[in-house]
Design a protein around this motif. Structure first.
Motif, mmCIF file in Angstrom:
data_model
loop_
_atom_site.group_PDB
_atom_site.id
_atom_site.type_symbol
_atom_site.label_atom_id
_atom_site.label_comp_id
_atom_site.label_asym_id
_atom_site.label_seq_id
_atom_site.Cartn_x
_atom_site.Cartn_y
_atom_site.Cartn_z
ATOM 1 N N VAL A 17 0.825 -1.210 0.000
ATOM 2 C CA VAL A 17 0.000 0.000 0.000
ATOM 3 C C VAL A 17 0.858 1.259 0.000
ATOM 4 C CG1 VAL A 17 -1.723 1.303 1.319
ATOM 5 C CG2 VAL A 17 -1.918 -1.194 1.117
ATOM 6 N N LEU A 18 1.897 1.293 0.840
ATOM 7 C CA LEU A 18 2.790 2.457 0.914
ATOM 8 C C LEU A 18 4.120 2.077 0.267
ATOM 9 C CD1 LEU A 18 2.003 3.603 4.562
ATOM 10 C CD2 LEU A 18 1.048 4.481 2.429
ATOM 11 N N ARG A 19 4.532 2.849 -0.719
ATOM 12 C CA ARG A 19 5.722 2.513 -1.506
ATOM 13 C C ARG A 19 6.721 3.673 -1.499
ATOM 14 N NH1 ARG A 19 4.214 -1.416 -5.790
ATOM 15 N NH2 ARG A 19 2.040 -2.051 -5.476
ATOM 16 N N ASN A 20 7.914 3.369 -2.019
ATOM 17 C CA ASN A 20 8.966 4.383 -2.192
ATOM 18 C C ASN A 20 9.302 5.087 -0.872
ATOM 19 O OD1 ASN A 20 9.025 3.922 -5.058
ATOM 20 N ND2 ASN A 20 7.161 5.165 -5.211
ATOM 21 N N LEU A 21 9.358 4.290 0.194
ATOM 22 C CA LEU A 21 9.679 4.818 1.517
ATOM 23 C C LEU A 21 11.162 4.623 1.818
ATOM 24 C CD1 LEU A 21 6.598 3.414 3.477
ATOM 25 C CD2 LEU A 21 6.846 5.660 2.390
ATOM 26 N N ASN A 22 11.648 5.362 2.806
ATOM 27 C CA ASN A 22 13.050 5.307 3.193
ATOM 28 C C ASN A 22 13.220 4.373 4.402
ATOM 29 O OD1 ASN A 22 15.753 5.742 3.720
ATOM 30 N ND2 ASN A 22 15.491 7.850 4.438
ATOM 31 N N LYS A 23 13.493 3.106 4.121
ATOM 32 C CA LYS A 23 13.713 2.097 5.164
ATOM 33 C C LYS A 23 12.598 2.103 6.218
ATOM 34 C CE LYS A 23 17.742 0.839 3.493
ATOM 35 N NZ LYS A 23 17.958 -0.513 2.893
ATOM 36 N N PRO A 24 11.346 1.908 5.826
ATOM 37 C CA PRO A 24 10.256 1.908 6.808
ATOM 38 C C PRO A 24 10.395 0.733 7.767
ATOM 39 C CG PRO A 24 9.484 1.008 4.726
ATOM 40 C CD PRO A 24 10.875 1.524 4.480
ATOM 41 N N HIS A 25 10.136 0.981 9.048
ATOM 42 C CA HIS A 25 10.273 -0.097 10.025
ATOM 43 C C HIS A 25 9.140 -0.085 11.047
ATOM 44 C CE1 HIS A 25 12.106 -2.517 13.317
ATOM 45 N NE2 HIS A 25 12.545 -3.225 12.289
ATOM 46 N N GLY A 26 9.177 0.866 11.975
ATOM 47 C CA GLY A 26 8.207 0.855 13.056
ATOM 48 C C GLY A 26 6.788 1.147 12.602
ATOM 49 N N LEU A 27 5.823 0.393 13.170
ATOM 50 C CA LEU A 27 4.399 0.580 12.898
ATOM 51 C C LEU A 27 3.651 0.656 14.223
ATOM 52 C CD1 LEU A 27 3.918 -2.202 10.168
ATOM 53 C CD2 LEU A 27 4.414 0.220 9.763
ATOM 54 N N ALA A 28 2.656 1.537 14.304
ATOM 55 C CA ALA A 28 1.855 1.629 15.527
ATOM 56 C C ALA A 28 0.515 2.268 15.189
ATOM 57 C CB ALA A 28 2.580 2.449 16.597
ATOM 58 N N PHE A 29 -0.525 1.833 15.914
ATOM 59 C CA PHE A 29 -1.850 2.412 15.769
ATOM 60 C C PHE A 29 -2.207 3.195 17.019
ATOM 61 C CE2 PHE A 29 -2.085 -0.954 12.598
ATOM 62 C CZ PHE A 29 -2.712 -0.291 11.548
ATOM 63 N N ASP A 30 -2.784 4.372 16.798
ATOM 64 C CA ASP A 30 -3.215 5.225 17.895
ATOM 65 C C ASP A 30 -4.426 4.577 18.573
ATOM 66 O OD1 ASP A 30 -4.181 7.183 19.585
ATOM 67 O OD2 ASP A 30 -3.954 8.810 18.149
ATOM 68 N N PRO A 31 -4.341 4.234 19.869
ATOM 69 C CA PRO A 31 -5.481 3.584 20.540
ATOM 70 C C PRO A 31 -6.748 4.426 20.508
ATOM 71 C CG PRO A 31 -3.487 3.449 21.874
ATOM 72 C CD PRO A 31 -3.184 4.385 20.763
ATOM 73 N N ASP A 32 -6.597 5.748 20.492
ATOM 74 C CA ASP A 32 -7.770 6.621 20.497
ATOM 75 C C ASP A 32 -8.302 6.897 19.094
ATOM 76 O OD1 ASP A 32 -7.732 6.801 23.233
ATOM 77 O OD2 ASP A 32 -6.537 8.641 23.267
ATOM 78 N N THR A 33 -7.473 6.696 18.084
ATOM 79 C CA THR A 33 -7.889 6.881 16.688
ATOM 80 C C THR A 33 -7.376 5.690 15.892
ATOM 81 O OG1 THR A 33 -7.545 9.263 17.045
ATOM 82 C CG2 THR A 33 -8.015 8.552 14.799
ATOM 83 N N PRO A 34 -8.041 4.539 16.028
ATOM 84 C CA PRO A 34 -7.470 3.286 15.509
ATOM 85 C C PRO A 34 -7.332 3.191 14.004
ATOM 86 C CG PRO A 34 -9.707 2.957 16.337
ATOM 87 C CD PRO A 34 -9.311 4.334 16.737
ATOM 88 N N ASN A 35 -7.917 4.131 13.256
ATOM 89 C CA ASN A 35 -7.729 4.083 11.801
ATOM 90 C C ASN A 35 -6.492 4.840 11.361
ATOM 91 O OD1 ASN A 35 -8.879 6.653 12.392
ATOM 92 N ND2 ASN A 35 -9.445 6.888 10.231
ATOM 93 N N LEU A 36 -5.715 5.412 12.310
ATOM 94 C CA LEU A 36 -4.491 6.130 11.978
ATOM 95 C C LEU A 36 -3.284 5.209 12.157
ATOM 96 C CD1 LEU A 36 -4.811 9.728 13.495
ATOM 97 C CD2 LEU A 36 -4.757 9.083 11.079
ATOM 98 N N LEU A 37 -2.555 5.002 11.077
ATOM 99 C CA LEU A 37 -1.319 4.230 11.127
ATOM 100 C C LEU A 37 -0.134 5.179 11.250
ATOM 101 C CD1 LEU A 37 0.370 1.612 10.804
ATOM 102 C CD2 LEU A 37 0.286 2.005 8.326
ATOM 103 N N TYR A 38 0.667 5.002 12.276
ATOM 104 C CA TYR A 38 1.924 5.734 12.440
ATOM 105 C C TYR A 38 3.046 4.837 11.930
ATOM 106 C CZ TYR A 38 -0.471 9.144 15.413
ATOM 107 O OH TYR A 38 -1.305 10.123 15.886
#
Length: 405
Positions: free
Chosen positions: A112-133
């Motif tokens: 889904v997300l491409r052309n990123l610079n070494k993406p690693h960490g992923l987290a979802f906001d517990p209060d806004t669960p549709n937001l991917l950090y």
């Protein structure tokens, strides 16, 4: 008279045949009950579980391991969204992949997300669960899922140097935490953001240091009972096969964990003897020590509400990515630590064959609330699924595996 004799002979032969069949079935069932693949283990950690991967893996009794998804080169960090789908970062590919799950199975996967610079960490906001950090080497961004909205950058991060992965976790205080590895093997950093864990508000404000003296804490996990952040820590290289130990640390506000001056239980590094003698007494000791060069990455706590056996409660599972610079390679496995007594056992092993062949290198481990566990393998590009199974399932699956092997 002759007909009667023949009838008697037929009856006798039928009875004899029935007796022989009963004896055969009894022997067959007895041999199956004595089969190691079906014998229950009296304690956890013994490698008598069910391996359905086709690889020479061993897993603790009462659990099964299978391949959940594959063709995911460099699969690393994982996170479930509120719809039950799995997101996977793949740093070397520069992508974040969505695995859509239907009826408990991986149905589709898409970068889904491409052309990123070494993406690693992923987290979802517990209060806004549709937001991917997500964390790239040089920044942290957030994006609303299943929409056309572009990512929004929150903060910049230092880039370059030896350790480029950045991991994320939301704490119990609803702040977002990021680990920033050192730029070197062992040195005094000029950029004070390196070798630390920082925290910030979900909107990126109030970005500040939380803990320091951490050479490379690649993964973090939240202890569900204490709500503390625990982190793996990889020790420096070139002190031999057995030093320094890798570590598991409980991350606390304002604490210094010793790097580069000391390691483990405040042991002073030989490169910094004079300075270390002054600094190290005030640093935090490692909560758990791991054999040197095991390269601990992902970690996860046993689920609070699941059908796992009671002896697995209050356990920590750690992915050992495995050594690259030991004379004898070691520790490509998932280890289990009992936090009641501290003892370590192998939960899953076998990614490093007895002949030295590498079948995989576990990276992250994610345990869902109901108990299913997922392990990413950045070497083979697979994600494994681990399940606790009851006696009936164990018997059925063991018969299947015996036929496959």
């Amino acid at each position: 008279m002759r007909k009667e004799i023949i009838a008697i002979i037929i009856v006798v032969l039928a009875i004899a045949a029935g007796i022989l069949i009963l004896i055969f079935l009894n022997d067959f069932n007895g041999s199956r009950q004595n089969s190691p693949s079906l014998s229950p283990s009296p304690s956890p950690g013994l490698n008598l579980g069910e391996n359905l991967t086709g690889l020479p893996l061993k897993i603790a009794d009462g659990f099964s391991i299978s391949i959940f998804a594959q063709n995911l080169k460099d699969a690393r960090d994982m996170a479930f969204d509120s719809m039950g789908n799995l997101w996977v970062s793949r740093p070397d590919e520069g992508v974040i992949t969505l695995i859509e799950i239907e009826n408990g199975r991986a149905a589709r996967q898409n970068d889904v997300l491409r052309n990123l610079n070494k993406p690693h960490g992923l987290a979802f906001d517990p209060d806004t669960p549709n937001l991917l950090y997500f964390a790239e080497e040089n920044k942290i961004s957030k994006i609303p899922l299943y929409s056309d909205a572009p990512p929004q950058k929150l903060v910049d991060l230092p880039s370059g140097g030896r350790h480029i992965t950045r991991s994320l976790i939301f704490g119990a205080d609803k702040r977002l935490y990021v680990s920033i590895g050192s730029s070197c093997d062992v040195c005094v950093e000029s950029d004070k953001r390196r070798g630390t864990i920082y925290s910030m508000n979900p909107d990126g404000s109030d970005f500040k240091e939380f803990a320091s003296g951490l050479r490379n804490s690649v993964f973090m996990a939240l202890n569900p009972e204490t709500e503390e952040i625990w982190a793996t820590e990889m020790g420096r290289d070139f002190l031999g096969d057995n030093l320094p130990p890798d570590e598991i640390n409980i991350i606390k506000s304002g604490k210094n964990y010793g790097w580069p001056y000391c390691y483990g239980q405040r042991i002073v590094d030989s490169r910094f003897e004079n300075t270390g003698e002054q600094i190290c007494p005030a640093t935090e000791k490692a909560r758990l020590e791991i054999p040197a060069h095991s390269a601990p990455l992902g970690l996860a706590f046993s689920p609070l509400n699941s059908n796992w056996p009671k002896e697995y409660r209050n356990s920590l599972f750690v992915a050992y990515h495995g050594s690259w610079n030991r004379n004898e390679p070691a520790d490509y496995k998932i280890a289990r630590f009992s936090l009641n007594g501290g003892e370590q056992t192998d939960f899953i092993s076998g990614w490093l064959g007895s002949d030295g062949k590498v079948y995989g290198r576990p990276a992250d481990i994610l345990i869902a609330d109901k108990g299913d566990a997922y392990i990413s393998d950045d070497y083979s590009g697979k994600i494994y699924q681990v399940r606790f199974i009851n006696q009936t399932e164990r018997t059925t699956n063991s018969v299947f595996f015996e036929k496959q092997s």
